[in-house]
Scaffold this motif. Structure first.
Motif, PDB file in Angstrom:
ATOM      1  N   ILE A  90       0.835  -1.203   0.000  1.00  0.00           N
ATOM      2  CA  ILE A  90       0.000   0.000   0.000  1.00  0.00           C
ATOM      3  C   ILE A  90       0.864   1.245   0.000  1.00  0.00           C
ATOM      4  CG2 ILE A  90      -1.698   1.333   1.299  1.00  0.00           C
ATOM      5  CD1 ILE A  90      -2.750  -1.340   2.420  1.00  0.00           C
ATOM      6  N   ASN A  91       1.878   1.279   0.852  1.00  0.00           N
ATOM      7  CA  ASN A  91       2.717   2.470   0.945  1.00  0.00           C
ATOM      8  C   ASN A  91       3.541   2.694  -0.321  1.00  0.00           C
ATOM      9  OD1 ASN A  91       1.955   3.530   3.428  1.00  0.00           O
ATOM     10  ND2 ASN A  91       3.334   2.198   4.558  1.00  0.00           N
ATOM     11  N   LEU A  92       3.974   1.612  -0.960  1.00  0.00           N
ATOM     12  CA  LEU A  92       4.656   1.775  -2.242  1.00  0.00           C
ATOM     13  C   LEU A  92       3.703   2.368  -3.266  1.00  0.00           C
ATOM     14  CD1 LEU A  92       6.919   1.420  -4.293  1.00  0.00           C
ATOM     15  CD2 LEU A  92       6.205  -0.979  -4.547  1.00  0.00           C
ATOM     16  N   ALA A  93       2.474   1.846  -3.326  1.00  0.00           N
ATOM     17  CA  ALA A  93       1.482   2.368  -4.277  1.00  0.00           C
ATOM     18  C   ALA A  93       1.173   3.831  -3.993  1.00  0.00           C
ATOM     19  CB  ALA A  93       0.214   1.527  -4.218  1.00  0.00           C
ATOM     20  N   LEU A  94       1.013   4.184  -2.724  1.00  0.00           N
ATOM     21  CA  LEU A  94       0.740   5.578  -2.359  1.00  0.00           C
ATOM     22  C   LEU A  94       1.906   6.486  -2.746  1.00  0.00           C
ATOM     23  CD1 LEU A  94      -0.886   5.067   1.159  1.00  0.00           C
ATOM     24  CD2 LEU A  94      -2.026   6.006  -0.861  1.00  0.00           C
ATOM     25  N   SER A  95       3.117   6.037  -2.508  1.00  0.00           N
ATOM     26  CA  SER A  95       4.273   6.863  -2.854  1.00  0.00           C
ATOM     27  C   SER A  95       4.405   7.007  -4.371  1.00  0.00           C
ATOM     28  CB  SER A  95       5.553   6.266  -2.254  1.00  0.00           C
ATOM     29  OG  SER A  95       5.843   5.001  -2.813  1.00  0.00           O
ATOM     30  N   VAL A 104      -1.933   5.299 -10.339  1.00  0.00           N
ATOM     31  CA  VAL A 104      -1.623   4.026  -9.698  1.00  0.00           C
ATOM     32  C   VAL A 104      -2.916   3.292  -9.368  1.00  0.00           C
ATOM     33  CG1 VAL A 104      -0.516   2.879  -7.741  1.00  0.00           C
ATOM     34  CG2 VAL A 104       0.520   4.931  -8.721  1.00  0.00           C
ATOM     35  N   LEU A 105      -2.937   2.006  -9.694  1.00  0.00           N
ATOM     36  CA  LEU A 105      -4.031   1.119  -9.304  1.00  0.00           C
ATOM     37  C   LEU A 105      -3.456   0.062  -8.370  1.00  0.00           C
ATOM     38  CD1 LEU A 105      -6.930  -0.021  -9.527  1.00  0.00           C
ATOM     39  CD2 LEU A 105      -6.157  -1.296 -11.538  1.00  0.00           C
ATOM     40  N   LEU A 106      -3.992  -0.012  -7.160  1.00  0.00           N
ATOM     41  CA  LEU A 106      -3.580  -1.025  -6.188  1.00  0.00           C
ATOM     42  C   LEU A 106      -4.627  -2.132  -6.176  1.00  0.00           C
ATOM     43  CD1 LEU A 106      -1.852  -2.111  -3.819  1.00  0.00           C
ATOM     44  CD2 LEU A 106      -3.217  -0.635  -2.305  1.00  0.00           C
ATOM     45  N   VAL A 107      -4.214  -3.346  -6.511  1.00  0.00           N
ATOM     46  CA  VAL A 107      -5.130  -4.487  -6.589  1.00  0.00           C
ATOM     47  C   VAL A 107      -4.859  -5.429  -5.421  1.00  0.00           C
ATOM     48  CG1 VAL A 107      -5.926  -6.429  -7.980  1.00  0.00           C
ATOM     49  CG2 VAL A 107      -5.164  -4.313  -9.098  1.00  0.00           C
ATOM     50  N   ASP A 108      -5.891  -5.692  -4.628  1.00  0.00           N
ATOM     51  CA  ASP A 108      -5.771  -6.680  -3.561  1.00  0.00           C
ATOM     52  C   ASP A 108      -5.977  -8.056  -4.179  1.00  0.00           C
ATOM     53  OD1 ASP A 108      -5.802  -8.251  -1.326  1.00  0.00           O
ATOM     54  OD2 ASP A 108      -7.066  -6.911  -0.143  1.00  0.00           O
ATOM     55  N   ILE A 148      -6.593  11.590  -2.012  1.00  0.00           N
ATOM     56  CA  ILE A 148      -5.383  10.929  -2.506  1.00  0.00           C
ATOM     57  C   ILE A 148      -5.496  10.853  -4.024  1.00  0.00           C
ATOM     58  CG2 ILE A 148      -3.897   8.890  -2.381  1.00  0.00           C
ATOM     59  CD1 ILE A 148      -5.114   8.242   0.310  1.00  0.00           C
ATOM     60  N   GLY A 149      -4.865  11.772  -4.694  1.00  0.00           N
ATOM     61  CA  GLY A 149      -4.999  11.877  -6.135  1.00  0.00           C
ATOM     62  C   GLY A 149      -4.249  10.796  -6.884  1.00  0.00           C
ATOM     63  N   ARG A 150      -4.726  10.480  -8.085  1.00  0.00           N
ATOM     64  CA  ARG A 150      -4.084   9.529  -9.000  1.00  0.00           C
ATOM     65  C   ARG A 150      -3.947   8.134  -8.388  1.00  0.00           C
ATOM     66  NH1 ARG A 150      -1.099  14.163  -9.205  1.00  0.00           N
ATOM     67  NH2 ARG A 150       0.545  13.243  -7.935  1.00  0.00           N
ATOM     68  N   PHE A 151      -4.833   7.798  -7.453  1.00  0.00           N
ATOM     69  CA  PHE A 151      -4.717   6.526  -6.730  1.00  0.00           C
ATOM     70  C   PHE A 151      -6.087   5.864  -6.611  1.00  0.00           C
ATOM     71  CE2 PHE A 151      -4.824   4.175  -2.666  1.00  0.00           C
ATOM     72  CZ  PHE A 151      -3.797   3.279  -2.882  1.00  0.00           C
ATOM     73  N   VAL A 152      -6.180   4.610  -7.071  1.00  0.00           N
ATOM     74  CA  VAL A 152      -7.437   3.862  -7.032  1.00  0.00           C
ATOM     75  C   VAL A 152      -7.162   2.465  -6.486  1.00  0.00           C
ATOM     76  CG1 VAL A 152      -9.278   2.837  -8.443  1.00  0.00           C
ATOM     77  CG2 VAL A 152      -8.488   5.160  -8.926  1.00  0.00           C
ATOM     78  N   PRO A 184      -2.058   4.197 -20.524  1.00  0.00           N
ATOM     79  CA  PRO A 184      -0.612   4.083 -20.720  1.00  0.00           C
ATOM     80  C   PRO A 184       0.214   4.632 -19.566  1.00  0.00           C
ATOM     81  CG  PRO A 184      -1.534   5.812 -22.139  1.00  0.00           C
ATOM     82  CD  PRO A 184      -2.694   5.072 -21.541  1.00  0.00           C
ATOM     83  N   SER A 185      -0.344   5.554 -18.770  1.00  0.00           N
ATOM     84  CA  SER A 185       0.430   6.147 -17.677  1.00  0.00           C
ATOM     85  C   SER A 185       0.173   5.456 -16.337  1.00  0.00           C
ATOM     86  CB  SER A 185       0.096   7.636 -17.542  1.00  0.00           C
ATOM     87  OG  SER A 185      -1.271   7.811 -17.189  1.00  0.00           O
ATOM     88  N   ARG A 186      -0.510   4.309 -16.351  1.00  0.00           N
ATOM     89  CA  ARG A 186      -0.882   3.637 -15.096  1.00  0.00           C
ATOM     90  C   ARG A 186       0.174   2.602 -14.679  1.00  0.00           C
ATOM     91  NH1 ARG A 186      -6.299   0.228 -15.190  1.00  0.00           N
ATOM     92  NH2 ARG A 186      -7.314   2.074 -14.331  1.00  0.00           N
ATOM     93  N   ILE A 187       0.465   2.589 -13.381  1.00  0.00           N
ATOM     94  CA  ILE A 187       1.233   1.510 -12.770  1.00  0.00           C
ATOM     95  C   ILE A 187       0.268   0.696 -11.916  1.00  0.00           C
ATOM     96  CG2 ILE A 187       3.043   0.929 -11.102  1.00  0.00           C
ATOM     97  CD1 ILE A 187       4.565   3.376 -12.039  1.00  0.00           C
ATOM     98  N   VAL A 188       0.317  -0.628 -12.062  1.00  0.00           N
ATOM     99  CA  VAL A 188      -0.561  -1.516 -11.315  1.00  0.00           C
ATOM    100  C   VAL A 188       0.268  -2.280 -10.289  1.00  0.00           C
ATOM    101  CG1 VAL A 188      -2.356  -3.273 -11.448  1.00  0.00           C
ATOM    102  CG2 VAL A 188      -1.920  -1.791 -13.425  1.00  0.00           C
ATOM    103  N   VAL A 189      -0.091  -2.137  -9.014  1.00  0.00           N
ATOM    104  CA  VAL A 189       0.593  -2.834  -7.921  1.00  0.00           C
ATOM    105  C   VAL A 189      -0.351  -3.898  -7.376  1.00  0.00           C
ATOM    106  CG1 VAL A 189       1.665  -2.610  -5.646  1.00  0.00           C
ATOM    107  CG2 VAL A 189       1.945  -0.779  -7.344  1.00  0.00           C
ATOM    108  N   PHE A 190       0.115  -5.146  -7.342  1.00  0.00           N
ATOM    109  CA  PHE A 190      -0.687  -6.258  -6.855  1.00  0.00           C
ATOM    110  C   PHE A 190      -0.161  -6.706  -5.493  1.00  0.00           C
ATOM    111  CE2 PHE A 190      -0.976  -6.429 -11.465  1.00  0.00           C
ATOM    112  CZ  PHE A 190      -2.315  -6.661 -11.692  1.00  0.00           C
ATOM    113  N   ASP A 191      -1.019  -6.663  -4.488  1.00  0.00           N
ATOM    114  CA  ASP A 191      -0.670  -7.230  -3.187  1.00  0.00           C
ATOM    115  C   ASP A 191      -1.010  -8.713  -3.230  1.00  0.00           C
ATOM    116  OD1 ASP A 191      -0.036  -7.578  -0.486  1.00  0.00           O
ATOM    117  OD2 ASP A 191      -2.116  -7.228   0.116  1.00  0.00           O
TER     118      ASP A 191
END
Length: 250
Positions: A90-95, A104-108, A148-152, A184-191
């Motif tokens: 979560i903190n990596l995605a937020l940063s 940034v998209l954080l996927v659980d 929290i902008g640019r974060f979903v 194209p500008s999205r980073i996806v982080v999977f926990d």
């Protein structure tokens, strides 16, 4: 408070144009208490300081590697349970969302024991499990924490017993492909779950790279070696040392 020290190889930095301003229309926005964020050790609840700075350093090094290789899908896992990987993810995605170059998209993706929503203090009506089993549209799952902008977040909702099979399913593969390529500008982080289960190994082929969270004083050399062997076909960005005691003042 947990101390987090990133350990990653140095790489070249590539320049990107700032991401366009995001206006959330279909994505649901939720109020999130700053106190809840701080209580769960999320950097969005902290003032500038060493804890926030550590994740900014990690963010910079991760971005360097992702941009050099043209990657945008990153998994976060750990060799052993209770290493703090969900908080780290979560903190990596937020940063990452603090950088204006991308969203940034954080996927659980911990279908066995989803916990991202708990850290933000809300209970989702729908989550990834509902998409995989009941065909609930992705647009009904996404949540933006207000302020929290640019974060979903794509939450996990209910736990599933057949989690490894679902993570390895063609439907999950199609979803990951869509999430990676829609913006194209999205980073996806999977926990992901820890590597003592089959889940992370089943999901690893879907991502570009992985980050390993190591628990200070608990993760053994054997566990780390086994984790690297399990993920031998997945590029490893590096390791993040978690729960380390701060160094004494000189």
């Amino acid at each position: 408070m947990e101390s987090t020290v990133p350990v990653l190889d140095k790489t070249r930095t590539a320049s990107l144009q700032p991401a366009a301003r995001i206006e959330y229309t279909t994505t649901r926005s939720l109020e999130v208490s700053r106190e809840v964020l701080r209580r769960h050790r999320l950097i969005a609840g902290y003032e500038p300081g060493p804890y926030l700075d550590a994740f900014k350093v990690l963010r910079t090094k991760v971005l360097q590697i992702l941009r050099e290789h043209g990657w945008n899908a990153l998994a976060v896992t750990s060799p052993n349970p209770q290493a703090g990987k969900t908080v780290a993810a979560i903190n990596l995605a937020l940063s990452l969302a603090l950088d204006v170059s991308q969203t940034v998209l954080l996927v659980d993706a911990n279908l066995r024991r989803p916990a991202v929503h708990t850290a933000f203090g809300f209970t989702p009506r729908y989550g990834l499990a509902d998409y995989l089993l009941d065909d609930v549209p992705i647009e009904r799952l996404l949540i933006n924490p207000k302020g929290i902008g640019r974060f979903v977040i794509l939450p996990g909702s209910r736990p599933l017993p057949d989690s490894a099979e679902l993570l390895a399913s063609p439907k999950m593969a199609r979803l990951v492909d869509e999430l990676k390529h829609r913006y194209p500008s999205r980073i996806v982080v999977f926990d992901l779950p820890h590597l003592t289960t089959a889940d992370a190994l089943a999901f690893a082929p879907h991502v570009d790279a992985a980050l390993l969270v190591i628990e200070a004083g608990r993760t053994t050399q054997t566990q780390l070696t086994d984790a690297l062997t399990q993920l031998s076909t997945t590029p490893i960005l590096g390791t993040l040392l978690n729960k380390a005691e701060p160094l004494p003042e000189p």
